[in-house]
Design an enzyme around this catalytic site. Structure first.
Site, PDB file in Angstrom:
ATOM      1  N   ASP A  72      -4.735   7.448  18.156  1.00 29.52           N
ATOM      2  CA  ASP A  72      -5.197   7.309  16.773  1.00 29.52           C
ATOM      3  C   ASP A  72      -5.799   5.930  16.545  1.00 29.52           C
ATOM      4  OD1 ASP A  72      -5.689   8.214  14.227  1.00 29.52           O
ATOM      5  OD2 ASP A  72      -3.720   7.673  13.445  1.00 29.52           O
ATOM      6  N   VAL A  91       4.560   0.913   1.718  1.00 31.00           N
ATOM      7  CA  VAL A  91       4.728  -0.292   2.526  1.00 31.00           C
ATOM      8  C   VAL A  91       4.898  -1.475   1.578  1.00 31.00           C
ATOM      9  CG1 VAL A  91       3.761  -1.769   4.318  1.00 31.00           C
ATOM     10  CG2 VAL A  91       3.327   0.698   4.368  1.00 31.00           C
ATOM     11  N   GLY A 133       0.831  -1.198   0.000  1.00 32.13           N
ATOM     12  CA  GLY A 133       0.000   0.000   0.000  1.00 32.13           C
ATOM     13  C   GLY A 133       0.863   1.243   0.000  1.00 32.13           C
ATOM     14  N   ARG A 134       0.197   2.348  -0.226  1.00 38.41           N
ATOM     15  CA  ARG A 134       0.904   3.626  -0.286  1.00 38.41           C
ATOM     16  C   ARG A 134       0.096   4.684   0.439  1.00 38.41           C
ATOM     17  NH1 ARG A 134       3.043   6.643  -5.818  1.00 38.41           N
ATOM     18  NH2 ARG A 134       4.069   8.410  -4.779  1.00 38.41           N
ATOM     19  N   GLY A 135       0.816   5.486   1.227  1.00 36.93           N
ATOM     20  CA  GLY A 135       0.190   6.578   1.941  1.00 36.93           C
ATOM     21  C   GLY A 135       0.604   7.915   1.369  1.00 36.93           C
ATOM     22  N   GLY A 136       0.508   8.945   2.218  1.00 37.57           N
ATOM     23  CA  GLY A 136       0.859  10.270   1.751  1.00 37.57           C
ATOM     24  C   GLY A 136       2.343  10.419   1.460  1.00 37.57           C
TER      25      GLY A 136
END
EC number: 2.7.11.1
Length: 766
Positions: free
Chosen positions: A586, A470, A463-466
């Protein structure tokens, strides 16, 4: 003239032979020097002869006469022993010099009385000649030899100590254990110093001896020597054994080193082969996933780029599977409309009942006549349609039953189409997620299976975030799968912003590194690639997160949701029992990983990027200051996090308790309790959470009252009324032995005696 010694006094005039053997102090010193330099053969060295020639001629003659007499007396009787021979023997046997037998003072004053005439020298030389001719007999008849004044009791033994009179032995030195060397007092006069002429010796001089005695015999010495030889042999044997053992050990070390090198080479080959196989497997998986994605593009849909003015946007287009379902739904709707229309026509042909069969016929005749009269039906050229024939009652009921069955079948088909549509929507969500993942992976710089830090082989993108990606990786050292999170900073950022981001990531690493709990994802490693890229290595979980599960299944049963909440609370209790305690801050479904991908398995909490450390410096009675107000996910934060004032709000572990209540509500009802269809911006602008004073429960699905009470305790508006983590961990709803309440048990016992109510009616079911 009297001669005085330590053993007694001898009176009478001395003869020339006595004078010839009576050394002066200077001659005694020369004699000692000569004897000390005399080799074992008995002949003085050149240095000693030079010292004799440097003496006074008179003293030299006296010494020559004395040594000549001693040499001639060495072969005589045992009573007169040769001093020179004794000195030579002492040097060889007992390591004693001649000075130890008779220590003579080197100091003697030169007086006129001691000067002798030429005649005395002649007589002395004559006496010396007589001593040489006698060869061992007594010297002259005028007097005695100087050796006659010392009564030797030891005979001609090899050691001079044995011939020393007992009267002149020093008691202090008789038991001395020092080395066998002579000790002479420097100021003690020589006992053999005689005055020449008519002047007697004014002051007698004493002798001091140092005697060493031993009890060792030759047998003992031989035994000691043999023991020493045996010890040496043993030591040499031991040394040989140790040397052989050392050689064996060195040989073993060399063999082990070679074996180690062989194993290292084999290990490197295994690692290389593992990398090769893993890369091949990952490549095949990538190809198969892309092939499947291409097939699903036609079946489920795909993104198309649509131009809107000067901009381009991506628009989703459904595949043929959804189109077929839509067509089936349209056909079902059309069939339903046809059935409804036919039912209306059937209602018109419904036969009249037996009571009302005559009344309509009598009334119809006047109407028909009236119509004919008014319209002139007899002359009307248009043919009117015949009225539908009335059905019999049996036919009507038969048709009505058929229409009902068709409607029921259509309803069933519609339900199946709806279920298939929901299933396809879940598959489409996976398909859309996979399309985005493939697109991000193709645009990533780590797509070609690099090995990071010479240890972690990247396989494929998860996956990819901002600002992070990963990857699923394989740890070549530990031989296990891992999740590598690659943080990439924007190169256009200022150095200050990069430093803050890196500081934030290091803080998360330090917090997460110390955590060790089965319900918390483990952090394995942390390393940097360059100035703008660093990585964290996490425990790999095969399943998805809770957020994805809820998007796929909408909700879950109360038992499954309760199991997830129990595990979350267990992890929160661990975070608050360590020193210093930690607030996660969080908690949300996206940060709760389902290990098996199902709701009935284990969970793990991750992402400690916004966590707070409750140390003694920042945490007080009311809590700690919220320094990062505005961060986090608004749907899962309590009202105190949105309070704006002069001072930052105070928070505690009750923030995580509120998040647990929201997650539990969402798992049970499939929606969020506050701001469900709102964005974070709308929640912030409309103060949705600040207005959430009370939670409202939907009617369906049905949830037990205990679960609702638990949610109310978690979602208490005032933090003073809300449970903390420790109270929540001890809540009766989460304890296994409290699933059956005492009150329900009492009611059950009463029902057994009073009414035939089944026992299961009194059990609280989830």
């Amino acid at each position: 003239m009297s001669v005085q010694s330590s053993s007694g006094s001898l009176e009478g005039p001395p003869s020339w032979s006595q004078l010839s053997t009576s050394p002066t102090p200077g001659s005694a010193a020369a004699a000692r020097s000569l004897l000390n330099h005399t080799p074992p053969s008995g002949r003085p060295r050149e240095g000693a002869m030079d010292e004799l020639h440097s003496l006074d001629p008179r003293r030299q003659e006296l010494l020559e006469a004395r040594f000549t007499g001693v040499a001639s007396g060495s072969t005589g009787s045992t009573g007169s022993c040769s001093v020179g021979a004794k000195a030579s023997t002492n040097n060889e046997s007992s390591n004693h010099s001649f000075g130890s037998l008779g220590s003579l003072s080197d100091k003697e004053s030169e007086t006129p009385e001691k000067k002798q005439s030429e005649s005395s020298r002649g007589r002395k030389r004559k006496a010396e000649n007589q001593n040489e001719s006698s060869q061992g007999k007594s010297i002259g008849g005028r007097g005695h030899k100087i050796s006659d004044y010392f009564e030797y009791q030891g005979g001609n033994g090899s050691s001079p100590v044995r011939g020393i009179p007992p009267a002149i032995r020093s008691p202090q030195n008789s038991h001395s254990h020092s080395t066998p060397s002579s000790s002479v007092r420097p100021n003690s006069p020589s006992p053999t110093a005689l005055a020449f002429g008519d002047h007697p010796i004014v002051q007698p001089k004493q002798l001091s001896f140092k005697i060493i005695q031993t009890d060792l015999t030759m047998l003992k010495l031989a035994a000691l020597e043999s023991n020493k030889i045996q010890d040496l042999e043993k030591k040499e044997g031991r040394i040989d054994d140790l040397l052989r053992a050392n050689c064996d050990l060195r040989r073993q070390i060399d063999e082990q080193q070679k074996l180690l090198e062989k194993y290292k080479e084999r290990l490197n080959k295994c690692i290389s082969m593992s990398k090769k196989l893993l890369i091949e497997k990952s490549t095949q998986e990538k190809l198969s996933s892309r092939e499947k994605s291409m097939q699903d593009r036609l079946r489920l849909g795909h993104f198309t780029t649509v131009r809107h003015g000067a901009s381009f946007t991506e628009q989703w287009t459904d595949g043929f599977a959804f189109q077929n379902l839509v067509k089936q739904q349209e056909w079902v709707n059309q069939q339903r409309e046809d059935i409804e229309r036919q039912r209306k026509l059937l209602a018109k042909r419904k036969p009249p009942t037996a009571n009302n069969s005559q009344a309509p016929s009598t009334n119809s005749e006047p109407k028909q006549r009236k119509n004919k009269a008014v319209n002139g039906a007899e002359n009307d050229p248009f043919v009117r349609p015949n009225l539908p024939q009335l059905l019999t009652l049996a036919e009507y009921h038969e048709q009505e039953e058929i229409f009902k069955l068709r409607l029921g079948h259509l309803k069933k088909e519609e339900a199946e189409i709806q279920a298939e549509l929901e299933r396809l929507e879940r598959v489409r969500n996976l398909h859309i997620r996979e399309l985005k993942r493939i697109n991000n992976e193709d645009n990533s710089q780590f797509k070609d299976h690099p090995t990071l830090n010479e240890r972690y082989l990247l396989l494929h993108l998860l996956g990819r975030g901002g600002f992070s990606e990963v990857y699923k990786a394989f740890d070549l050292y530990e031989q296990r799968y891992a999740a590598v999170k690659i943080h990439q900073l924007n190169k256009s950022w200022r150095d200050e912003k990069k430093e803050n981001y890196h500081k934030h990531a290091c803080r998360e690493y330090r917090i997460h590194k110390e955590l060790d709990h089965p319900r918390i994802v483990k952090l394995y490693d942390y390393f940097s690639l360059d100035t703008d890229t660093f990585c964290t290595v996490l425990e790999y979980c095969e399943g998805n997160d809770l957020d994805f599960y809820l998007k796929q299944h909408k909700l879950m049963s109360e038992k499954e949701a309760r199991s997830i909440v129990m595990q979350i609370v267990n992890a929160l209790r661990y975070l608050n029992e360590i020193k210093p305690p930690i607030i996660h801050y969080d908690l949300k479904p996206g940060n709760i990983l389902l290990v098996d991908g199902t709701a009935c398995g284990e969970i793990k909490i991750t992402d400690f990027g916004l966590s707070k450390i409750m140390d003694d410096d920042s945490y007080g009675v009311d809590g700690m200051d919220l320094t990062s107000q505005g961060a986090g996910t608004y749907w899962y934060l309590p009202p105190e996090c949105f309070v704006v004032g002069k001072e930052p709000p105070k928070i505690s572990n009750k923030v995580d308790v509120w998040s647990v209540g929201v997650i539990f509500f969402q798992c049970l009802y499939g929606r969020k309790p506050f701001g469900h269809n709102q964005s974070q911006q709308d929640i912030l602008q409309e103060n949705t959470i600040l207005k959430a004073t009370e939670v409202q429960f939907p009617v369906k699905p049905v949830v037990s009252s205990e679960a609702k009470a638990f949610i109310r305790r978690c979602l208490a508006y005032r933090k003073e009324d809300r449970f903390d983590v420790h109270q929540l961990a001890n809540d009766p709803y989460l304890l296994p032995h409290m699933r059956r309440s005492n009150s329900s048990g009492n009611l059950h016992m009463a029902g057994l005696t009073a009414s035939p109510t089944p026992p299961s009616s009194s059990i609280i079911t989830y």
